[in-house]
Enzyme design. Structure first.
Site, PDB file in Angstrom:
ATOM      1  N   HIS A  87       3.392  34.405  22.920  1.00  0.00           N
ATOM      2  CA  HIS A  87       3.873  34.851  24.234  1.00  0.00           C
ATOM      3  C   HIS A  87       2.768  35.612  24.973  1.00  0.00           C
ATOM      4  O   HIS A  87       2.597  35.445  26.179  1.00  0.00           O
ATOM      5  CB  HIS A  87       5.082  35.798  24.071  1.00  0.00           C
ATOM      6  CG  HIS A  87       6.283  35.187  23.434  1.00  0.00           C
ATOM      7  ND1 HIS A  87       6.722  35.545  22.179  1.00  0.00           N
ATOM      8  CD2 HIS A  87       7.157  34.238  23.867  1.00  0.00           C
ATOM      9  CE1 HIS A  87       7.817  34.865  21.881  1.00  0.00           C
ATOM     10  NE2 HIS A  87       8.098  34.050  22.874  1.00  0.00           N
ATOM     11  N   LEU A 131       8.702  39.117  21.138  1.00  0.00           N
ATOM     12  CA  LEU A 131       7.388  38.646  21.597  1.00  0.00           C
ATOM     13  C   LEU A 131       6.343  38.708  20.483  1.00  0.00           C
ATOM     14  O   LEU A 131       6.328  39.631  19.667  1.00  0.00           O
ATOM     15  CB  LEU A 131       6.927  39.476  22.801  1.00  0.00           C
ATOM     16  CG  LEU A 131       7.889  39.481  24.000  1.00  0.00           C
ATOM     17  CD1 LEU A 131       7.326  40.346  25.133  1.00  0.00           C
ATOM     18  CD2 LEU A 131       8.165  38.074  24.514  1.00  0.00           C
ATOM     19  N   MET A 139       2.727  24.967  24.695  1.00  0.00           N
ATOM     20  CA  MET A 139       2.791  23.584  24.208  1.00  0.00           C
ATOM     21  C   MET A 139       3.493  23.504  22.855  1.00  0.00           C
ATOM     22  O   MET A 139       3.770  22.432  22.347  1.00  0.00           O
ATOM     23  CB  MET A 139       1.389  22.990  24.134  1.00  0.00           C
ATOM     24  CG  MET A 139       0.810  22.843  25.535  1.00  0.00           C
ATOM     25  SD  MET A 139      -0.901  22.401  25.552  1.00  0.00           S
ATOM     26  CE  MET A 139      -0.777  20.663  25.450  1.00  0.00           C
ATOM     27  N   LYS A 140       3.762  24.658  22.266  1.00  0.00           N
ATOM     28  CA  LYS A 140       4.554  24.704  21.032  1.00  0.00           C
ATOM     29  C   LYS A 140       5.893  23.984  21.238  1.00  0.00           C
ATOM     30  O   LYS A 140       6.333  23.232  20.391  1.00  0.00           O
ATOM     31  CB  LYS A 140       4.763  26.174  20.657  1.00  0.00           C
ATOM     32  CG  LYS A 140       5.923  26.464  19.774  1.00  0.00           C
ATOM     33  CD  LYS A 140       5.462  26.533  18.358  1.00  0.00           C
ATOM     34  CE  LYS A 140       6.509  26.925  17.366  1.00  0.00           C
ATOM     35  NZ  LYS A 140       7.868  26.988  17.775  1.00  0.00           N
ATOM     36  N   LEU A 154       2.937  30.358  15.629  1.00  0.00           N
ATOM     37  CA  LEU A 154       3.733  31.578  15.808  1.00  0.00           C
ATOM     38  C   LEU A 154       5.073  31.225  16.443  1.00  0.00           C
ATOM     39  O   LEU A 154       5.145  30.397  17.344  1.00  0.00           O
ATOM     40  CB  LEU A 154       2.986  32.563  16.690  1.00  0.00           C
ATOM     41  CG  LEU A 154       1.728  33.176  16.084  1.00  0.00           C
ATOM     42  CD1 LEU A 154       1.066  34.124  17.074  1.00  0.00           C
ATOM     43  CD2 LEU A 154       2.066  33.934  14.814  1.00  0.00           C
ATOM     44  N   SER A 155       6.120  31.857  15.949  1.00  0.00           N
ATOM     45  CA  SER A 155       7.463  31.636  16.485  1.00  0.00           C
ATOM     46  C   SER A 155       8.307  32.867  16.171  1.00  0.00           C
ATOM     47  O   SER A 155       8.140  33.474  15.103  1.00  0.00           O
ATOM     48  CB  SER A 155       8.087  30.409  15.815  1.00  0.00           C
ATOM     49  OG  SER A 155       9.486  30.417  16.003  1.00  0.00           O
ATOM     50  N   VAL A 193      -0.545  28.956  19.851  1.00  0.00           N
ATOM     51  CA  VAL A 193      -1.233  30.026  19.109  1.00  0.00           C
ATOM     52  C   VAL A 193      -0.703  30.006  17.675  1.00  0.00           C
ATOM     53  O   VAL A 193       0.508  29.954  17.454  1.00  0.00           O
ATOM     54  CB  VAL A 193      -0.994  31.405  19.764  1.00  0.00           C
ATOM     55  CG1 VAL A 193      -1.657  32.509  18.960  1.00  0.00           C
ATOM     56  CG2 VAL A 193      -1.505  31.399  21.199  1.00  0.00           C
TER      57      VAL A 193
HETATM   58  P1  AMP Z   1      10.598  31.478  23.414  1.00  0.00           P
HETATM   59  O1  AMP Z   1      10.659  32.963  23.529  1.00  0.00           O
HETATM   60  O2  AMP Z   1      10.545  30.983  22.006  1.00  0.00           O
HETATM   61  O3  AMP Z   1      11.642  30.787  24.255  1.00  0.00           O
HETATM   62  O4  AMP Z   1       9.204  31.036  24.022  1.00  0.00           O
HETATM   63  C1  AMP Z   1       8.831  31.423  25.326  1.00  0.00           C
HETATM   64  C2  AMP Z   1       7.577  30.680  25.701  1.00  0.00           C
HETATM   65  O5  AMP Z   1       6.536  30.999  24.779  1.00  0.00           O
HETATM   66  C3  AMP Z   1       7.749  29.148  25.648  1.00  0.00           C
HETATM   67  O6  AMP Z   1       7.058  28.565  26.747  1.00  0.00           O
HETATM   68  C4  AMP Z   1       7.085  28.796  24.342  1.00  0.00           C
HETATM   69  O7  AMP Z   1       6.572  27.477  24.307  1.00  0.00           O
HETATM   70  C5  AMP Z   1       5.968  29.815  24.278  1.00  0.00           C
HETATM   71  N1  AMP Z   1       5.519  29.985  22.896  1.00  0.00           N
HETATM   72  C6  AMP Z   1       6.270  30.282  21.815  1.00  0.00           C
HETATM   73  N2  AMP Z   1       5.513  30.279  20.694  1.00  0.00           N
HETATM   74  C7  AMP Z   1       4.260  29.960  21.081  1.00  0.00           C
HETATM   75  C8  AMP Z   1       3.029  29.777  20.390  1.00  0.00           C
HETATM   76  N3  AMP Z   1       2.932  29.921  19.057  1.00  0.00           N
HETATM   77  N4  AMP Z   1       1.937  29.447  21.103  1.00  0.00           N
HETATM   78  C9  AMP Z   1       2.026  29.280  22.452  1.00  0.00           C
HETATM   79  N5  AMP Z   1       3.146  29.440  23.170  1.00  0.00           N
HETATM   80  C10 AMP Z   1       4.262  29.769  22.493  1.00  0.00           C
END
Ligand code: AMP
Length: 281
Positions: free
Chosen positions: A37, A33, A148-149, A184-185, A176
């Site tokens: 997130h 996270l 929306m990423k 962020l990722s 974000v």
């Molecule tokens: P993930 O853990 O990568 O599967 O992401 C879980 C949720 O968080 C998904 O709906 C993603 O689109 C969201 N998410 C991931 N990175 C971002 C970010 N930088 N900004 C906004 N939402 C994010």
């Protein structure tokens, strides 16, 4: 905050809250996270009686040569973040519990899954949508929060909810970014210092495309951006496309609101990003 690892237990808890007329918010994640997130979690906590964060690295959305095994799993750190942000339940099911040995059912959203990331990651969106549908049924969520990423994922989930008459409200949340613009990722942790520096160009190029969209023909907006992406050192472009904001369909010169969406490799890390573009000054 309770950590729930069993699917039926989680569903039983959710049904009890439903019976008590508690509104439930769900934030589906794969863990590791970060502040992206957290922005989803904060919205859920603010607008629901109960918030469930699911942490599940979903094997069926990864291709055979993708990073399923090495995907980061900092469980204790994730739990701390959830607790600090007032999450009620962290749902962390095992793969066996989600997909019993005789599992047979998969969900497909036609067309929307066949463009952009779809052809490059065969089976990915079927895996994503199947797990999300299961999470909706397990959590009984009134609202579910998506970033929306992952713009294509968001639109596919919206379509699935509409087509299958789910009552769950899908809440889209803005991207974000780091101060320097990098979205962020969880996968950013794979980047070396040099690769991180190179990846900052992605948001810069998306912003230039956004400006170009106001004054240039679509082909030019796209070709200028592609040329710029290709100049990023140590990179490989999977795709760079302009699609309609509402449903990812093809844009034309009359399109008022579009999304420029890109997927590219920086070294051995695949990054996706996008920017909303509008004709309004
Ligand atoms: P993930 O853990 O990568 O599967 O992401 C879980 C949720 O968080 C998904 O709906 C993603 O689109 C969201 N998410 C991931 N990175 C971002 C970010 N930088 N900004 C906004 N939402 C994010």
């Amino acid at each position: 905050m309770k950590v729930v690892k069993n699917v039926l237990h989680m569903q039983k808890i959710a049904l009890k809250h439903l019976k008590n007329k508690n509104e439930i918010g769900l934030v589906p994640t794969m863990g590791a996270l970060h502040k992206g997130h957290v922005s989803l979690i904060s919205k859920s906590v603010k607008n629901n009686d109960i918030s469930i964060v699911s942490i599940f690295v979903n094997p069926i959305q990864f291709g055979p040569n993708e990073d399923y095994i090495k995907y980061p799993k900092p469980v204790q750190k994730d739990l701390k973040i959830c607790k600090e942000n007032h999450v009620d339940y962290v749902f962390m099911p095992s793969v066996n519990d989600m997909f019993s040995h005789n599992y047979k059912t998969f969900v497909k959203v036609r067309d929307l899954q066949d463009i952009l990331c779809g052809p490059i990651r065969p089976g990915h969106f079927v895996g994503v949508v199947t797990v999300i549908l299961k999470l909706f049924n397990i959590s009984q969520a009134n609202r579910a929060y998506f970033g929306m990423k992952d713009f294509q994922q968001l639109k596919i989930v919206e379509k699935m909810v509409k087509d299958l008459n789910f009552s769950t409200e899908i809440v889209p949340c803005p991207i974000v970014r780091e101060k320097d613009g990098l979205a962020l990722s969880s996968r950013n942790s794979y980047l070396s210092a040099d690769e991180k520096k190179n990846s900052l160009n992605i948001f810069k190029i998306l912003n230039l495309a956004k400006q170009d969209f106001k004054k240039c023909k679509l082909n030019l907006v796209k070709s200028k951006a592609i040329n710029r992406f290709k100049k990023i050192p140590n990179s490989k472009l999977d795709y760079a496309e302009i699609v309609k904001f509402d449903d990812l369909s093809k844009v034309d010169e009359k399109t008022k609101k579009a999304v420029f969406t890109v997927a590219m490799w920086i070294g051995k890390t695949r990054l996706i990003d996008n920017i909303i573009m509008s004709k309004k000054k």
